[in-house]
Design an enzyme around this catalytic site. Structure first.
Site, PDB file in Angstrom:
ATOM      1  N   GLU A   1       7.429 -16.468  -6.086  1.00  0.00           N
ATOM      2  CA  GLU A   1       6.410 -17.408  -5.606  1.00  0.00           C
ATOM      3  C   GLU A   1       5.706 -18.080  -6.783  1.00  0.00           C
ATOM      4  O   GLU A   1       5.190 -17.397  -7.669  1.00  0.00           O
ATOM      5  CB  GLU A   1       5.400 -16.655  -4.728  1.00  0.00           C
ATOM      6  CG  GLU A   1       6.016 -16.252  -3.401  1.00  0.00           C
ATOM      7  CD  GLU A   1       5.286 -15.105  -2.706  1.00  0.00           C
ATOM      8  OE1 GLU A   1       4.115 -14.837  -3.020  1.00  0.00           O
ATOM      9  OE2 GLU A   1       5.926 -14.471  -1.840  1.00  0.00           O
TER      10      GLU A   1
ATOM     11  N   SER B   1       7.676 -15.267   1.295  1.00  0.00           N
ATOM     12  CA  SER B   1       8.559 -14.531   2.216  1.00  0.00           C
ATOM     13  C   SER B   1       9.266 -13.454   1.413  1.00  0.00           C
ATOM     14  O   SER B   1      10.440 -13.587   1.071  1.00  0.00           O
ATOM     15  CB  SER B   1       9.570 -15.484   2.851  1.00  0.00           C
ATOM     16  OG  SER B   1      10.132 -16.353   1.879  1.00  0.00           O
ATOM     17  N   GLU B   2       8.520 -12.393   1.109  1.00  0.00           N
ATOM     18  CA  GLU B   2       9.008 -11.395   0.158  1.00  0.00           C
ATOM     19  C   GLU B   2      10.284 -10.717   0.619  1.00  0.00           C
ATOM     20  O   GLU B   2      11.209 -10.523  -0.178  1.00  0.00           O
ATOM     21  CB  GLU B   2       7.920 -10.352  -0.127  1.00  0.00           C
ATOM     22  CG  GLU B   2       6.739 -10.878  -0.937  1.00  0.00           C
ATOM     23  CD  GLU B   2       5.749 -11.698  -0.118  1.00  0.00           C
ATOM     24  OE1 GLU B   2       5.862 -11.673   1.126  1.00  0.00           O
ATOM     25  OE2 GLU B   2       4.877 -12.363  -0.698  1.00  0.00           O
TER      26      GLU B   2
ATOM     27  N   ALA C   1       1.931  -6.397  -7.265  1.00  0.00           N
ATOM     28  CA  ALA C   1       2.763  -5.247  -6.895  1.00  0.00           C
ATOM     29  C   ALA C   1       2.644  -4.801  -5.428  1.00  0.00           C
ATOM     30  O   ALA C   1       3.663  -4.483  -4.824  1.00  0.00           O
ATOM     31  CB  ALA C   1       2.500  -4.086  -7.847  1.00  0.00           C
TER      32      ALA C   1
ATOM     33  N   ILE D   1       5.107  -5.765  -2.797  1.00  0.00           N
ATOM     34  CA  ILE D   1       6.409  -5.086  -2.713  1.00  0.00           C
ATOM     35  C   ILE D   1       6.573  -4.427  -1.349  1.00  0.00           C
ATOM     36  O   ILE D   1       7.669  -4.364  -0.805  1.00  0.00           O
ATOM     37  CB  ILE D   1       6.529  -4.025  -3.839  1.00  0.00           C
ATOM     38  CG1 ILE D   1       6.853  -4.709  -5.169  1.00  0.00           C
ATOM     39  CG2 ILE D   1       7.571  -2.970  -3.508  1.00  0.00           C
ATOM     40  CD1 ILE D   1       6.904  -3.759  -6.349  1.00  0.00           C
TER      41      ILE D   1
ATOM     42  N   HIS E   1      -4.715  -5.683  -3.777  1.00  0.00           N
ATOM     43  CA  HIS E   1      -4.259  -6.393  -4.974  1.00  0.00           C
ATOM     44  C   HIS E   1      -4.365  -5.553  -6.246  1.00  0.00           C
ATOM     45  O   HIS E   1      -4.139  -6.073  -7.334  1.00  0.00           O
ATOM     46  CB  HIS E   1      -5.073  -7.674  -5.190  1.00  0.00           C
ATOM     47  CG  HIS E   1      -4.710  -8.802  -4.266  1.00  0.00           C
ATOM     48  ND1 HIS E   1      -4.977  -8.780  -2.927  1.00  0.00           N
ATOM     49  CD2 HIS E   1      -4.093  -9.988  -4.497  1.00  0.00           C
ATOM     50  CE1 HIS E   1      -4.555  -9.915  -2.374  1.00  0.00           C
ATOM     51  NE2 HIS E   1      -4.011 -10.661  -3.308  1.00  0.00           N
TER      52      HIS E   1
HETATM   53  C1  LIG Z   1       2.338 -10.901   1.018  1.00  0.00           C
HETATM   54  C2  LIG Z   1       1.647 -11.768   0.038  1.00  0.00           C
HETATM   55  N1  LIG Z   1       2.358 -12.570  -0.765  1.00  0.00           N
HETATM   56  C3  LIG Z   1       1.752 -13.361  -1.661  1.00  0.00           C
HETATM   57  C4  LIG Z   1       0.391 -13.360  -1.772  1.00  0.00           C
HETATM   58  C5  LIG Z   1      -0.301 -14.217  -2.825  1.00  0.00           C
HETATM   59  N2  LIG Z   1      -0.952 -15.337  -2.154  1.00  0.00           N
HETATM   60  C6  LIG Z   1      -2.249 -15.290  -1.818  1.00  0.00           C
HETATM   61  S1  LIG Z   1      -2.745 -16.625  -0.976  1.00  0.00           S
HETATM   62  C7  LIG Z   1      -1.225 -17.310  -1.084  1.00  0.00           C
HETATM   63  C8  LIG Z   1      -0.971 -18.641  -0.464  1.00  0.00           C
HETATM   64  C9  LIG Z   1      -1.125 -18.594   1.012  1.00  0.00           C
HETATM   65  O1  LIG Z   1      -0.866 -19.840   1.547  1.00  0.00           O
HETATM   66  P1  LIG Z   1      -1.251 -20.162   3.034  1.00  0.00           P
HETATM   67  O2  LIG Z   1      -0.782 -19.077   3.933  1.00  0.00           O
HETATM   68  O3  LIG Z   1      -0.792 -21.530   3.326  1.00  0.00           O
HETATM   69  O4  LIG Z   1      -2.848 -20.101   3.055  1.00  0.00           O
HETATM   70  P2  LIG Z   1      -3.875 -20.971   2.196  1.00  0.00           P
HETATM   71  O5  LIG Z   1      -4.106 -20.265   0.921  1.00  0.00           O
HETATM   72  O6  LIG Z   1      -3.275 -22.322   2.016  1.00  0.00           O
HETATM   73  O7  LIG Z   1      -5.109 -20.994   3.017  1.00  0.00           O
HETATM   74  C10 LIG Z   1      -0.351 -16.477  -1.772  1.00  0.00           C
HETATM   75  C11 LIG Z   1       1.054 -16.781  -2.053  1.00  0.00           C
HETATM   76  C12 LIG Z   1      -0.332 -12.497  -0.937  1.00  0.00           C
HETATM   77  N3  LIG Z   1      -1.672 -12.390  -1.002  1.00  0.00           N
HETATM   78  N4  LIG Z   1       0.299 -11.731  -0.036  1.00  0.00           N
END
Ligand SMILES: Cc1ncc(C[n+]2csc(CCOP(=O)(O)OP(=O)(O)O)c2C)c(N)n1
Lengths: 324, 322
Positions: free
Chosen positions: B29, B57-58, B82, B85, B127
């Site tokens: 990502e 989409s892990e 981590a 995971i 986190h």
């Molecule tokens: C399972 C997971 N993967 C990655 C992340 C890191 N992460 C935090 S917010 C985010 C983006 C989320 O995008 P979206 O669902 O569109 O919500 P927005 O932040 O745009 O409100 C990511 C990749 C996470 N917190 N949880």
């Protein structure tokens, strides 16, 4: 659908509260007064508020890492939210959760979530509980466009469809998942069309128009209460601020243009509602100004409460793991 | 030799290995823009085919890394933080780790997983977790936890060249630490511990970000006449038992410092191994200094109470010295 003056005023009040709260969080983090990081929802207020205005106090929501707006829209207490973000023991989670994990079960707020897509099955289960206990409560499930690419989204919609669960899936499509534009990570232009694959209704909604969001949410809630199952609402909106407050400090380059941001700022959901209600003569300007002032005062009072509140004692780290 | 930060060491290892082997590619990502900086500049150098942003989409992209590896590629798969995971647990534990064995040695899975772990101040439970103990009992995975830039570079390069799945845990608080890192083809073998400081009174085994913390304690205790030997296992699976036992035969006392939750920690596994194989060498019970058994809390004083700090490490050392 006729929307009463009180409902409109309350929506206006909540949107201002969210705007002021988020702006304050941004300022406090930038000034280094509050630790950690936070995801603010400035520009996306109409979606949170329009959905929650269609809910009853006993209805439930699940939220996301960008959750302050949802919580405020569902009635969250600004002071206890602010105290949590300050890491104080008077906060909603006694300092254990922080910005990404605020919850108030007494208001049906099952919690923000640090895991993208983590709340979607939880909302589904909450709706299952309502069904199993013969209550007509609905659950509104907030998630981002990015989360709609997680397996949990797809598995949940399928479950809710086959079990006809009273849940409203609310995809806040704000254009980005972190720094990736939605278009480059998502197979479809409109996430709402994914509803078809699960044989449930799906609608594209103007997420910056609170009255429109409210209408769609009311209809989806009515369907859910009548036992007709889930609905997917894709609310198109835009995140004015960065993914996380302070991101300029660590990312290089930009992932969107100034013009794009300006275009969306010109479609401010709060100003849009003002124009609508002033134009129709429903509400006077002074009334709106008073509401905006009150919101500012409430946020200031929340900051004061948080500042005055004590930090947790180290020994408190060991509490709250188990039901005793 | 150049002074590099942890993050620069990661970038050096990645770009050198990608230059060397065209079957390598990065996926994860926001790896193109690189939120935390570890893949910065690689898109410009290697292009979007090989520095590949994925949707959030892990399970999907971790599984895609497994499939690509089985079909001849050498993926470097980044899981941003981590605890994410867990969203891809099946693909790592049921698929990547088992497929070679289950296929009677047919499958080859040269995958490197990279992920940011640990508490770095105020990121809360989902986190901040130290995740490697969940993977430690999984046969078929190698687990590497570098504690500084030089090891980071050398271990990551070895991980990428390894024909088996390797998970590299990079501590979130170490990004800006800086030290001399050998240029070019510098490889640190996986499964070899590093003695970071010699001493004869007590062996302190420290993992990841606990290494600099243990080193600070060791320097401090030297002033009190206590000679602490600090060993960084660098790889938890396989574990370099020999180096640890050799040290134990000299000091006869051991403290293990681990940021993971105490129960089921890597410290527990190391302690069990040392007790089993080095019982006769011990003059005192082995002491584990690890995180309290609660999720990592958000508020700073709570987080500090949960994660091992210098005071707790020093107290652990004094306890085994009696
Ligand atoms: C399972 C997971 N993967 C990655 C992340 C890191 N992460 C935090 S917010 C985010 C983006 C989320 O995008 P979206 O669902 O569109 O919500 P927005 O932040 O745009 O409100 C990511 C990749 C996470 N917190 N949880």
């Amino acid at each position: 659908m006729d929307i009463g003056k009180e409902v409109v005023l309350e929506m206006y009040r909540k949107m201002h509260r969210i705007r002021q709260f988020e702006q304050k969080i941004k300022d406090l983090i930038t000034a280094g007064e509050i630790p950690g990081f936070a995801h603010v929802s400035i520009g996306e207020e109409a979606t949170a508020v329009g959905i929650c205005a269609a809910l009853r106090p006993t209805d439930r929501i699940t939220s996301t890492h960008r959750g302050h707006g949802h919580l405020i829209a569902k009635g969250g207490d600004l002071a206890r939210m602010m105290a949590e973000i300050y890491g104080r023991r008077t906060g909603y989670c006694k300092g254990k959760g922080g910005s990404m994990h605020i919850a108030d079960f007494s208001l049906g707020i099952l919690g923000a979530n640090g895991i993208v897509g983590g709340g979607i099955p939880i909302a589904t289960g909450s709706a299952l509980a309502a069904k199993l206990s013969h209550k007509d409560d609905v659950t509104a499930c907030f998630f981002g466009d990015g989360a709609a690419n997680e397996g949990t989204f797809h598995e949940s919609l399928n479950l809710a469809s086959i079990w006809k669960l009273p849940v409203i899936y609310v995809c806040e499509n704000n254009g980005f998942g972190e720094f990736t534009p939605t278009a480059s990570a998502t197979s479809v232009k409109d996430i709402a069309v994914r509803a078809k694959g699960y044989d449930i209704p799906g609608y594209v909604v103007d997420g910056n128009n609170v009255l429109e969001v409210y209408r769609y949410a009311s209809e989806a809630a009515a369907r859910a209460r009548a036992g007709e199952g889930p609905t997917l609402l894709e609310c198109k909106t835009y995140r004015w601020e960065g993914h996380v407050v302070g991101e300029q400090a660590f990312i290089t380059g930009s992932y969107r243009t100034e013009e794009e941001v300006a275009r969306w700022k010109a479609r401010c959901p709060i100003i849009a509602l003002e124009q609508e209600v002033l134009g129709s003569g429903l509400i006077k300007r002074e009334e709106l100004e008073r509401i905006a002032r009150e919101a500012r005062d409430q946020v200031e009072a929340a900051v004061e409460f948080a500042r005055q509140s004590p930090m947790p004692e180290p020994a408190e780290a060991g509490e709250d793991l188990w039901v005793e | 030799m150049a002074q590099l930060t942890f993050l620069q060491a990661i970038r050096a290892a990645l770009s050198e290995e990608m230059e060397r082997d065209p079957s390598t590619f990065i996926l994860g990502e926001d790896v193109a823009l690189s939120a935390f900086g570890s893949t910065r500049g690689l898109l410009e150098r290697f292009g979007p085919e090989r520095v590949r942003d994925t949707p959030i989409s892990e399970a999907g992209f971790v599984g895609a890394a497994v499939g690509a590896a089985m079909a001849g590629m050498r993926p470097i798969c980044e899981i941003e933080i981590a605890p994410f995971i867990y969203c891809a647990f099946d693909q790592i534990v049921n698929q990547a780790a088992k497929l070679r064995y289950m296929s009677g040695g047919q499958a080859r899975l040269p995958i490197t997983f990279r992920t940011l772990y640990g508490a770095a101040g105020g990121a809360a439970a989902q986190h901040s977790e130290t995740v490697y103990p969940h993977l430690l009992p999984v046969p078929g995975l190698k687990i590497v936890v570098p504690s500084g830039p030089a090891d980071m570079k050398g271990l990551l390069k070895s991980a990428i060249r390894d024909d088996n799945p390797v998970i590299v845990f990079e501590h979130a608080a170490l990004g800006r630490t800086r030290e001399e890192v050998p240029d070019g083809d510098y490889l640190v073998p996986i499964g070899k511990a590093s003695v970071k400081r010699e001493g004869r009174d007590v062996t302190v085994v420290a993992i990841g970000a606990m290494v600099p913390r243990a080193m600070a304690v060791a320097a401090h205790l030297a002033g009190d006449g206590i000679a602490v030997e600090v060993i960084d296992p660098r790889s938890l699976a396989p574990l370099d038992e020999e180096t640890l036992l050799n040290s134990l035969s000299k000091t006869n006392r051991m403290v293990i410092v681990d940021e993971a939750h105490l129960r089921g920690s890597a410290a527990s596994e190391i302690a069990a191994t040392m007790a089993e194989k080095g019982f006769d060498l011990l003059d005192a019970p082995i002491k584990r200094v690890a995180a309290l058994d609660v999720p990592i809390p958000f508020s700073r004083p709570l987080e500090a109470a949960v994660i091992p700090d210098e005071a707790r490490i020093a107290a652990g050392i004094r306890a085994v010295l009696g």
